[in-house]
Design a protein around this motif. Structure first.
Motif, PDB file in Angstrom:
ATOM      1  N   VAL A  11      53.882  38.053  -4.472  1.00 52.41           N
ATOM      2  CA  VAL A  11      54.272  37.773  -3.094  1.00 52.41           C
ATOM      3  C   VAL A  11      55.212  38.840  -2.569  1.00 52.41           C
ATOM      4  O   VAL A  11      56.180  39.213  -3.217  1.00 52.41           O
ATOM      5  CB  VAL A  11      54.911  36.381  -2.965  1.00 52.41           C
ATOM      6  CG1 VAL A  11      55.438  36.162  -1.552  1.00 52.41           C
ATOM      7  CG2 VAL A  11      53.889  35.309  -3.311  1.00 52.41           C
ATOM      8  N   GLY A  12      54.899  39.334  -1.374  1.00 51.24           N
ATOM      9  CA  GLY A  12      55.604  40.481  -0.817  1.00 51.24           C
ATOM     10  C   GLY A  12      54.738  41.713  -0.965  1.00 51.24           C
ATOM     11  O   GLY A  12      53.686  41.697  -1.605  1.00 51.24           O
ATOM     12  N   TYR A  13      55.144  42.803  -0.365  1.00 49.86           N
ATOM     13  CA  TYR A  13      54.341  44.017  -0.422  1.00 49.86           C
ATOM     14  C   TYR A  13      54.378  44.612  -1.816  1.00 49.86           C
ATOM     15  O   TYR A  13      55.442  44.901  -2.354  1.00 49.86           O
ATOM     16  CB  TYR A  13      54.854  45.055   0.581  1.00 49.86           C
ATOM     17  CG  TYR A  13      54.410  44.768   1.984  1.00 49.86           C
ATOM     18  CD1 TYR A  13      53.200  45.249   2.462  1.00 49.86           C
ATOM     19  CD2 TYR A  13      55.183  43.998   2.834  1.00 49.86           C
ATOM     20  CE1 TYR A  13      52.776  44.991   3.751  1.00 49.86           C
ATOM     21  CE2 TYR A  13      54.777  43.725   4.130  1.00 49.86           C
ATOM     22  CZ  TYR A  13      53.576  44.225   4.578  1.00 49.86           C
ATOM     23  OH  TYR A  13      53.166  43.961   5.849  1.00 49.86           O
ATOM     24  N   PHE A  41      59.547  44.065  19.584  1.00 51.13           N
ATOM     25  CA  PHE A  41      59.899  42.846  18.864  1.00 51.13           C
ATOM     26  C   PHE A  41      60.484  43.221  17.502  1.00 51.13           C
ATOM     27  O   PHE A  41      59.989  44.117  16.815  1.00 51.13           O
ATOM     28  CB  PHE A  41      58.642  41.994  18.702  1.00 51.13           C
ATOM     29  CG  PHE A  41      58.868  40.647  18.076  1.00 51.13           C
ATOM     30  CD1 PHE A  41      59.977  39.874  18.401  1.00 51.13           C
ATOM     31  CD2 PHE A  41      57.945  40.128  17.183  1.00 51.13           C
ATOM     32  CE1 PHE A  41      60.161  38.619  17.837  1.00 51.13           C
ATOM     33  CE2 PHE A  41      58.111  38.880  16.620  1.00 51.13           C
ATOM     34  CZ  PHE A  41      59.227  38.118  16.946  1.00 51.13           C
ATOM     35  N   ASP A  42      61.535  42.535  17.085  1.00 50.79           N
ATOM     36  CA  ASP A  42      62.182  42.826  15.801  1.00 50.79           C
ATOM     37  C   ASP A  42      61.372  42.194  14.674  1.00 50.79           C
ATOM     38  O   ASP A  42      61.690  41.124  14.159  1.00 50.79           O
ATOM     39  CB  ASP A  42      63.613  42.278  15.807  1.00 50.79           C
ATOM     40  CG  ASP A  42      64.387  42.680  14.541  1.00 50.79           C
ATOM     41  OD1 ASP A  42      63.865  43.488  13.762  1.00 50.79           O
ATOM     42  OD2 ASP A  42      65.502  42.146  14.357  1.00 50.79           O
ATOM     43  N   ILE A  43      60.301  42.879  14.316  1.00 48.57           N
ATOM     44  CA  ILE A  43      59.356  42.327  13.340  1.00 48.57           C
ATOM     45  C   ILE A  43      59.134  43.264  12.154  1.00 48.57           C
ATOM     46  O   ILE A  43      58.658  42.865  11.110  1.00 48.57           O
ATOM     47  CB  ILE A  43      58.002  42.028  14.042  1.00 48.57           C
ATOM     48  CG1 ILE A  43      57.088  41.159  13.186  1.00 48.57           C
ATOM     49  CG2 ILE A  43      57.298  43.322  14.431  1.00 48.57           C
ATOM     50  CD1 ILE A  43      55.828  40.717  13.899  1.00 48.57           C
ATOM     51  N   GLY A  44      59.497  44.533  12.339  1.00 48.84           N
ATOM     52  CA  GLY A  44      59.264  45.495  11.272  1.00 48.84           C
ATOM     53  C   GLY A  44      57.810  45.899  11.183  1.00 48.84           C
ATOM     54  O   GLY A  44      56.967  45.498  11.995  1.00 48.84           O
ATOM     55  N   MET A  45      57.486  46.700  10.193  1.00 43.09           N
ATOM     56  CA  MET A  45      56.110  47.150   9.992  1.00 43.09           C
ATOM     57  C   MET A  45      55.211  45.939   9.722  1.00 43.09           C
ATOM     58  O   MET A  45      55.475  45.146   8.830  1.00 43.09           O
ATOM     59  CB  MET A  45      56.038  48.119   8.821  1.00 43.09           C
ATOM     60  CG  MET A  45      54.677  48.757   8.616  1.00 43.09           C
ATOM     61  SD  MET A  45      54.678  49.884   7.182  1.00 43.09           S
ATOM     62  CE  MET A  45      55.896  51.083   7.714  1.00 43.09           C
ATOM     63  N   THR A  46      54.143  45.800  10.518  1.00 36.11           N
ATOM     64  CA  THR A  46      53.307  44.596  10.475  1.00 36.11           C
ATOM     65  C   THR A  46      51.834  44.958  10.538  1.00 36.11           C
ATOM     66  O   THR A  46      51.430  45.822  11.310  1.00 36.11           O
ATOM     67  CB  THR A  46      53.654  43.659  11.650  1.00 36.11           C
ATOM     68  OG1 THR A  46      55.018  43.258  11.543  1.00 36.11           O
ATOM     69  CG2 THR A  46      52.764  42.429  11.661  1.00 36.11           C
ATOM     70  N   ASP A  47      51.054  44.266   9.724  1.00 35.64           N
ATOM     71  CA  ASP A  47      49.594  44.394   9.765  1.00 35.64           C
ATOM     72  C   ASP A  47      48.986  43.038  10.059  1.00 35.64           C
ATOM     73  O   ASP A  47      49.389  42.019   9.478  1.00 35.64           O
ATOM     74  CB  ASP A  47      49.052  44.916   8.434  1.00 35.64           C
ATOM     75  CG  ASP A  47      49.389  46.377   8.203  1.00 35.64           C
ATOM     76  OD1 ASP A  47      48.745  47.233   8.833  1.00 35.64           O
ATOM     77  OD2 ASP A  47      50.306  46.650   7.405  1.00 35.64           O
ATOM     78  N   ARG A  63      56.728  43.016   7.273  1.00 36.11           N
ATOM     79  CA  ARG A  63      57.571  43.626   6.243  1.00 36.11           C
ATOM     80  C   ARG A  63      59.031  43.196   6.321  1.00 36.11           C
ATOM     81  O   ARG A  63      59.659  42.936   5.288  1.00 36.11           O
ATOM     82  CB  ARG A  63      57.478  45.151   6.323  1.00 36.11           C
ATOM     83  CG  ARG A  63      58.274  45.859   5.241  1.00 36.11           C
ATOM     84  CD  ARG A  63      58.154  47.362   5.370  1.00 36.11           C
ATOM     85  NE  ARG A  63      56.825  47.836   5.054  1.00 36.11           N
ATOM     86  CZ  ARG A  63      56.393  48.065   3.822  1.00 36.11           C
ATOM     87  NH1 ARG A  63      57.171  47.818   2.796  1.00 36.11           N
ATOM     88  NH2 ARG A  63      55.178  48.538   3.625  1.00 36.11           N
ATOM     89  N   ASP A  64      59.621  43.130   7.502  1.00 36.01           N
ATOM     90  CA  ASP A  64      61.072  42.981   7.595  1.00 36.01           C
ATOM     91  C   ASP A  64      61.547  41.557   7.832  1.00 36.01           C
ATOM     92  O   ASP A  64      62.726  41.325   8.097  1.00 36.01           O
ATOM     93  CB  ASP A  64      61.626  43.887   8.706  1.00 36.01           C
ATOM     94  CG  ASP A  64      61.602  45.352   8.311  1.00 36.01           C
ATOM     95  OD1 ASP A  64      61.357  45.628   7.118  1.00 36.01           O
ATOM     96  OD2 ASP A  64      61.811  46.212   9.178  1.00 36.01           O
ATOM     97  N   ARG A  65      60.682  40.584   7.753  1.00 34.60           N
ATOM     98  CA  ARG A  65      61.092  39.189   7.859  1.00 34.60           C
ATOM     99  C   ARG A  65      60.939  38.527   6.492  1.00 34.60           C
ATOM    100  O   ARG A  65      59.861  38.541   5.901  1.00 34.60           O
ATOM    101  CB  ARG A  65      60.246  38.450   8.895  1.00 34.60           C
ATOM    102  CG  ARG A  65      60.479  38.916  10.316  1.00 34.60           C
ATOM    103  CD  ARG A  65      61.724  38.280  10.899  1.00 34.60           C
ATOM    104  NE  ARG A  65      62.062  38.825  12.212  1.00 34.60           N
ATOM    105  CZ  ARG A  65      62.926  38.261  13.038  1.00 34.60           C
ATOM    106  NH1 ARG A  65      63.544  37.145  12.690  1.00 34.60           N
ATOM    107  NH2 ARG A  65      63.201  38.817  14.209  1.00 34.60           N
ATOM    108  N   GLY A  66      62.033  37.955   5.988  1.00 28.44           N
ATOM    109  CA  GLY A  66      61.976  37.333   4.676  1.00 28.44           C
ATOM    110  C   GLY A  66      61.608  38.310   3.586  1.00 28.44           C
ATOM    111  O   GLY A  66      61.077  37.927   2.550  1.00 28.44           O
ATOM    112  N   HIS A  67      61.868  39.592   3.819  1.00 19.55           N
ATOM    113  CA  HIS A  67      61.591  40.647   2.835  1.00 19.55           C
ATOM    114  C   HIS A  67      60.104  40.697   2.466  1.00 19.55           C
ATOM    115  O   HIS A  67      59.739  40.790   1.302  1.00 19.55           O
ATOM    116  CB  HIS A  67      62.451  40.443   1.584  1.00 19.55           C
ATOM    117  CG  HIS A  67      62.568  41.675   0.738  1.00 19.55           C
ATOM    118  ND1 HIS A  67      63.214  42.805   1.173  1.00 19.55           N
ATOM    119  CD2 HIS A  67      62.101  41.952  -0.494  1.00 19.55           C
ATOM    120  CE1 HIS A  67      63.158  43.726   0.235  1.00 19.55           C
ATOM    121  NE2 HIS A  67      62.481  43.235  -0.793  1.00 19.55           N
ATOM    122  N   ALA A  68      59.250  40.637   3.461  1.00 17.71           N
ATOM    123  CA  ALA A  68      57.796  40.751   3.318  1.00 17.71           C
ATOM    124  C   ALA A  68      57.119  39.391   3.455  1.00 17.71           C
ATOM    125  O   ALA A  68      56.521  38.858   2.517  1.00 17.71           O
ATOM    126  CB  ALA A  68      57.387  41.432   2.030  1.00 17.71           C
TER     127      ALA A  68
END
Length: 402
Positions: free
Chosen positions: A225-227, A300-306, A319-324
């Protein structure tokens, strides 16, 4: 007529054909991890305990999402959800929304095709697991129990081809295929029944198909779980799996969190989040995927997102919410206008914020999971609202004097 001999002959023939390991190896591999290895849960919202387990309850109580959610328990305690594959109707009625919105002439990348195949196989396995739930007539007498175990064994053996197909689609390689073969060799021993007494059908159903231990869930979470550019050891996790449900959970988590696979799926659209991080839409061109992409505001403060769409499925890697944060969504089988959303959060940055998330089913020191249902027309706005509530590293409480 000796009923035991009839099934034992069937089992032994099948066992020889599948090249079962020697007895010592099978006994060692079939041992379950001791309960003290289970994680120390800080907080876990328990489902209401059933005083008795009846045959009608079995499909509802197993630890994977079923085709018909229990109305008294709107939140499913699992990370995966059942849904239809081929015939999602659009809001105006008529035709497949995804078929209409997809550009047929575009080539499909091998990775996207593997995702499509996996989602279809994943859902079919879960349907078949539900269908395998023993009925009251299956425990009527020894002959009925014998028939159930024989049928269940055939189904168990057939699942092997599904998992090997997934492994080959994603190019996992021979070590994973060998571990999967080993899982099914070990599992055969569950069906070597000497006593077809009452309740044996329920025991087989749980021990071979549906059990999902908290310790195994934590092991999978820690591995995948996580990147993960290369992912954890799927090979090692498979060796610890004891049921079809656990094996499916391991495969599902390793695939959904493999960034190396994800990034090979062609991009369809891109925008910038806060600090210039990319938000990328990938996979099939679909109205649902476009809705979610459009709902995410610039900056939006979401970080790198796919965002990845494959047939009726949509998943997100944030990526940047809940550490991935990872999110998966798919239509409810009974009402395609509703969408089930499941999430995994690998890092508890702020406990109070985690506790307020919709559909939270439980969390530990190393992560949280949950699910909720929303309207198809509001999926994009619902996801944006949900993501905004998931804590980041900036939300970690500061303890003065510590």
């Amino acid at each position: 007529m000796n009923l035991r001999n009839r099934f034992n002959q069937f089992f032994n023939k099948s066992k020889s054909a599948d090249a079962a390991p020697d007895v010592a190896e099978a006994e060692a591999a079939s041992e379950q991890p001791a309960s003290p290895d289970a994680p120390d849960w800080d907080i876990l919202r328990e489902e209401t305990a059933e005083p008795e387990i009846t045959y009608d309850d079995l499909a509802r109580l197993v630890r994977f999402p079923g085709a018909t959610p229990d109305a008294s328990k709107p939140v499913a305690e699992t990370t995966e959800f059942e849904s239809p594959v081929n015939t999602l109707e659009n809001a105006n009625g008529g035709g497949s929304l995804f078929a209409e919105s997809r550009i047929e002439s575009e080539p499909i990348s091998p990775e996207l095709q593997a995702f499509k195949n996996f989602f279809k196989t994943d859902m079919r396995i879960k349907r078949e697991l539900l269908d395998l739930a023993p009925k009251q007539t299956d425990d009527y007498d020894e002959a009925a129990r014998m028939d159930y175990v024989e049928s269940a064994y055939r189904s168990f053996r057939d699942f092997k081809h599904d998992f090997l197909g997934i492994a080959r689609d994603f190019g996992f390689g021979k070590p994973i295929e060998d571990s999967t073969e080993g899982f099914f060799r070990r599992g055969q021993e569950t069906f070597a029944i000497g006593d077809y007494g009452p309740q044996i059908t329920q025991d087989i159903y749980r021990k071979a198909f549906t059990d999902l231990s908290p310790a195994f869930v934590e092991e999978v979470k820690d591995a995948f779980v996580g990147y993960k550019l290369f992912g954890g050891s799927l090979n090692g996790v498979i060796e610890d799996a004891s049921t079809i449900n656990e094996l499916l959970h391991a495969y599902h988590s390793s695939i959904m969190n493999n960034e190396n696979i994800l990034r090979k799926i062609p991009a369809l659209a891109e925008k910038k989040a806060l600090y210039g991080d990319p938000v990328v839409l990938r996979g099939d061109r679909s109205a649902l995927g476009q809705q979610v992409f459009d709902a995410i505001p610039e900056g939006f403060d979401i970080g790198m997102t796919d965002i990845v769409t494959a047939d009726d499925h949509l998943m997100m890697m944030v990526r940047d919410r809940g550490h991935a944060l990872t999110i998966s969504s798919e239509p409810d089988e009974q009402d395609p206008s509703k969408i089930w959303v499941a999430y995994n959060i690998p890092k508890i940055c702020n406990e109070e914020m985690i506790k307020s998330l919709p559909g939270l089913s439980g969390y530990t020191k190393i992560g949280a999971r949950g699910s909720f249902i929303t309207s198809r027309d509001e999926l994009g706005s619902s996801l944006v609202d949900f993501i905004s509530k998931v804590p980041t590293d900036d939300d970690i409480p500061v303890h003065i004097g510590s």
